[in-house]
Enzyme design. Structure first.
Site, short mmCIF file in Angstrom:
data_model
loop_
_atom_site.label_atom_id
_atom_site.label_comp_id
_atom_site.label_asym_id
_atom_site.label_seq_id
_atom_site.Cartn_x
_atom_site.Cartn_y
_atom_site.Cartn_z
N LYS A 1 0.86 -1.18 0.00
CA LYS A 1 0.00 0.00 0.00
C LYS A 1 0.89 1.23 0.00
O LYS A 1 1.66 1.45 0.94
CB LYS A 1 -0.91 0.00 1.23
CG LYS A 1 -1.83 1.22 1.27
CD LYS A 1 -2.80 1.15 2.42
CE LYS A 1 -3.71 2.37 2.41
NZ LYS A 1 -4.67 2.34 3.51
N LYS B 1 1.25 9.96 5.68
CA LYS B 1 1.30 8.55 6.10
C LYS B 1 2.58 7.87 5.63
O LYS B 1 2.64 6.65 5.53
CB LYS B 1 0.05 7.83 5.58
CG LYS B 1 -1.27 8.39 6.15
CD LYS B 1 -2.46 7.48 5.85
CE LYS B 1 -3.72 7.99 6.55
NZ LYS B 1 -4.87 7.05 6.38
N GLU C 1 7.53 -6.84 1.69
CA GLU C 1 6.21 -6.82 2.34
C GLU C 1 5.42 -8.08 2.00
O GLU C 1 4.76 -8.67 2.85
CB GLU C 1 5.41 -5.58 1.90
CG GLU C 1 5.89 -4.26 2.51
CD GLU C 1 5.46 -4.10 3.98
OE1 GLU C 1 4.83 -5.02 4.53
OE2 GLU C 1 5.77 -3.05 4.56
N LYS D 1 -2.02 -1.58 -3.93
CA LYS D 1 -2.89 -0.40 -3.88
C LYS D 1 -2.06 0.87 -3.97
O LYS D 1 -1.09 0.99 -3.21
CB LYS D 1 -3.65 -0.42 -2.56
CG LYS D 1 -4.56 0.74 -2.35
CD LYS D 1 -5.20 0.63 -0.99
CE LYS D 1 -6.07 1.85 -0.78
NZ LYS D 1 -6.64 1.90 0.53
N SER E 1 -10.03 5.40 -5.13
CA SER E 1 -10.96 6.51 -5.33
C SER E 1 -10.48 7.54 -6.36
O SER E 1 -11.25 8.01 -7.19
CB SER E 1 -11.22 7.19 -3.98
OG SER E 1 -10.01 7.64 -3.40
N TYR F 1 -14.64 0.89 -7.46
CA TYR F 1 -15.91 1.63 -7.35
C TYR F 1 -16.71 1.51 -8.64
O TYR F 1 -17.86 1.90 -8.70
CB TYR F 1 -15.62 3.10 -7.01
CG TYR F 1 -14.84 3.22 -5.72
CD1 TYR F 1 -15.49 3.10 -4.49
CD2 TYR F 1 -13.45 3.37 -5.72
CE1 TYR F 1 -14.78 3.14 -3.30
CE2 TYR F 1 -12.73 3.42 -4.54
CZ TYR F 1 -13.40 3.30 -3.33
OH TYR F 1 -12.70 3.33 -2.16
C1 PBG Z 1 -7.28 3.72 5.25
C2 PBG Z 1 -7.71 3.41 3.86
C3 PBG Z 1 -7.53 4.27 2.77
C4 PBG Z 1 -8.11 3.66 1.67
C5 PBG Z 1 -8.62 2.42 2.10
N1 PBG Z 1 -8.34 2.28 3.47
C6 PBG Z 1 -6.96 5.63 2.69
C7 PBG Z 1 -5.71 5.94 3.38
O1 PBG Z 1 -4.84 5.10 3.59
O2 PBG Z 1 -5.58 7.10 3.74
C8 PBG Z 1 -8.15 4.26 0.31
C9 PBG Z 1 -9.14 3.74 -0.65
C10 PBG Z 1 -9.37 4.60 -1.82
O3 PBG Z 1 -8.73 5.65 -2.06
O4 PBG Z 1 -10.26 4.24 -2.61
N2 PBG Z 1 -6.92 2.72 6.11
#
Ligand code: PBG
Length: 326
Positions: A193, A215, A231, A246, A272, A311
């Protein structure tokens, strides 16, 4: 003389020679749950995506199951008044998220329901772990994630999705689940991620943006690929059932690398921001959003993803159903 165009000469040969086929079986649909009843609000930066209260989310799942979508990843929209430093509400059995999960599983036992394990929706700091003096604590966070996972498993959900990127969390969660008898609750790990700007609209949807900083001390550097292998090796050895990459589209090389090195299903999260870009350009008439949607999903699958969280799931399923009836 080899003439590759011969295999493109008609629709029939193109169909026969096609290497990758997208199906509705590939999709997991992420859903945003609101507290209350009869509530529905569109995410401004994600046209066509709605935060839904329990009654409406049940209806949405029913509609999606009819279209052939089998997997759902449910995220809670948590009001500011419930948030605190320790994400207490995340493991409160009376909290609306957990109650709705129980309801969903009771009504649709055949659906694969995945939950989100991370502190950020419930954290007054907007971070995925406990914050102390501006630092994200790793091992202390595991205890909260464990309580969250057990509380979710108790609702009967099928699989947890740790999205927090703390070290050791997959092994830790596997252990606590097993100890409590939840040996059949799966783990879809957010393995690679990345600290990505593509999550912007999701943070709007949940109002979960970090209150300070970013983050980058837990999510990965977008410049790195070998690190994704580290990972993945850890998550595989710690007992993950599915490894996830992701975001998806800017990380197709990572999807491909995981797919060729690990013999468990690889998931990709078409996030998203990836959805928002296509929708926005489509609304402006700058590109054919429907075709770009299908092409993007296809390329994620071609790269090696067995499972796509998107989505677009419902729209793409409708598209595939239309295609089939033509
Ligand atoms: C947070 C989380 C995030 C997403 C899924 N779980 C955002 C982040 O890490 O700030 C993002 C999903 C998306 O953008 O569609 N634990």
């Amino acid at each position: 003389m080899r003439r590759p165009r011969r295999n493109r000469a008609s629709a029939a040969i193109r169909d026969l020679a096609q290497e990758t086929t997208l199906t509705t079986n590939d999709f997991i649909f992420p859903l945003f749950l609101l507290e209350g009843t009869n509530k529905k609000s569109e995410v401004e930066s994600m046209p066509g995506i709605f935060r839904l209260s329990e009654d409406l989310i049940l209806k949405e799942i029913e509609d999606c199951l009819k279209l052939g979508i089998k997997g759902f990843d449910v995220f809670p929209v948590v009001d500011e008044k419930y948030k605190d430093k320790m994400a207490t509400k995340s493991h409160d059995p009376n909290f609306f998220y957990l109650k709705t999960l129980t309801k969903i599983k009771k009504e649709f036992p055949e659906a694969l329901i995945i939950t989100d394990v991370a502190m950020d929706p419930y954290s007054s700091d907007g971070h995925d772990g406990i914050v102390e003096d501006g630092k994200i604590l790793n091992d202390e966070t595991l205890d909260i994630l464990g309580q969250m996972a057990i509380a979710q498993a108790e609702t009967g959900i099928d699989m947890i999705g740790p999205s927090d990127m703390m070290d050791f969390r997959v092994g830790y969660l596997r252990n606590v689940l097993d100890e409590q008898g939840f040996t059949n609750t799966g783990i879809m790990s957010y393995t690679a991620k990345y600290a990505s700007a593509f999550y912007g609209p999701f943070r709007d949807a949940l109002d979960s943006a970090p209150k300070f900083g970013d983050k980058k001390t837990y999510q990965m550097n977008p410049a790195n690929s070998d690190e994704a292998m580290v990972e993945a090796e850890l998550d595989f050895n710690e007992g993950a059932d599915i490894l996830m990459v992701k975001p998806a589209l800017a990380y197709l090389d990572i999807i491909q690398r995981l797919k060729s090195n690990f013999n468990i299903p690889i998931a990709a999260y078409n996030v998203s921001g990836e959805y928002a870009m296509i929708k926005a350009a489509g609304q402006k008439g700058w590109l054919d959003a429907d075709r770009v949607m299908m092409e993007s999903l296809l390329s994620i699958k071609r790269a090696g993803a067995d499972i796509i969280l998107t989505y677009f799931a419902k729209e793409a399923a409708e598209h595939l159903a239309r295609q089939q009836s033509e």
